[in-house]
Design a protein around this motif. Structure first.
Motif, PDB file in Angstrom:
ATOM      1  N   ARG A  64     -11.949  38.502 -85.768  1.00 61.19           N
ATOM      2  CA  ARG A  64     -12.212  38.528 -84.628  1.00 61.19           C
ATOM      3  C   ARG A  64     -12.293  39.758 -83.982  1.00 61.19           C
ATOM      4  N   GLU A  67     -14.454  42.281 -81.774  1.00 61.93           N
ATOM      5  CA  GLU A  67     -14.918  41.659 -80.227  1.00 61.93           C
ATOM      6  C   GLU A  67     -15.121  42.595 -79.927  1.00 61.93           C
ATOM      7  N   SER A 127     -10.070  36.268 -75.203  1.00 60.05           N
ATOM      8  CA  SER A 127     -10.543  35.207 -76.242  1.00 60.05           C
ATOM      9  C   SER A 127      -8.813  34.570 -76.927  1.00 60.05           C
TER      10      SER A 127
END
Length: 159
Positions: A140, A144, A128
């Motif tokens: 984040r 994730e 990512s």
């Protein structure tokens, strides 16, 4: 909360978890251990910011690090598998990335994160690139990683 459901699923299936974190610096472990009863399923974790710890505690090959760099699919895979092995856990989650604001290159920009999940005899790695400042990238990445783990637990046929 993701971590609450993860702990409930791990406990109900008598499975265990270990983590290997680099750029998230223990944030995944902190989220899991914030849940009451997590001691029944969480074995622990390694904050392997330095390559020496990736090698020494997780068994990541120095050749792998030299060939691909610490922020790579290959190293995320080795870290997740190493966490399982080191803790004798059913699942291992790893995170390695570049949280910024410095350290990025055109090939590996700031915000690039690899998340590894080892378990059930297989390892998957997700790549990512997150926008935002250092704190946002790290948060984040944690979300994730927890989502990847929860999805695996929801699909786990070995319950």
């Amino acid at each position: 909360m993701l971590e609450q459901e993860i702990v409930e699923r791990l406990v109900s299936s008598a499975k265990t978890l270990a983590v290997a974190e680099s750029c998230t610096g223990g944030m995944i472990g902190a989220r899991i251990t914030s849940v009451s009863g997590s001691s029944a399923c969480f074995k622990g974790g390694v904050i392997s910011y330095a390559n020496e710890l990736k090698e020494g505690l997780l068994g990541v090959s120095p050749d792998l690090l030299a060939a691909h760099g610490a922020v790579s699919e290959q190293v995320a895979r080795a870290m997740a598998e190493g966490a399982c092995r080191a803790a004798n856990a059913d699942f291992g989650v790893s995170v390695t990335g570049i949280a910024g604001p410095g350290g990025g290159t055109p090939e590996k920009p700031v915000g690039l994160v690899y998340i590894g999940l080892a378990g059930r005899g297989q390892t998957v790695v997700r790549r990512s690139v997150f926008d935002g400042d250092r704190s946002t990238v790290r948060e984040r990445a944690v979300n994730e990683a927890l989502t990847l783990l929860l999805n695996a637990l929801c699909n786990d046929k070995e319950k």
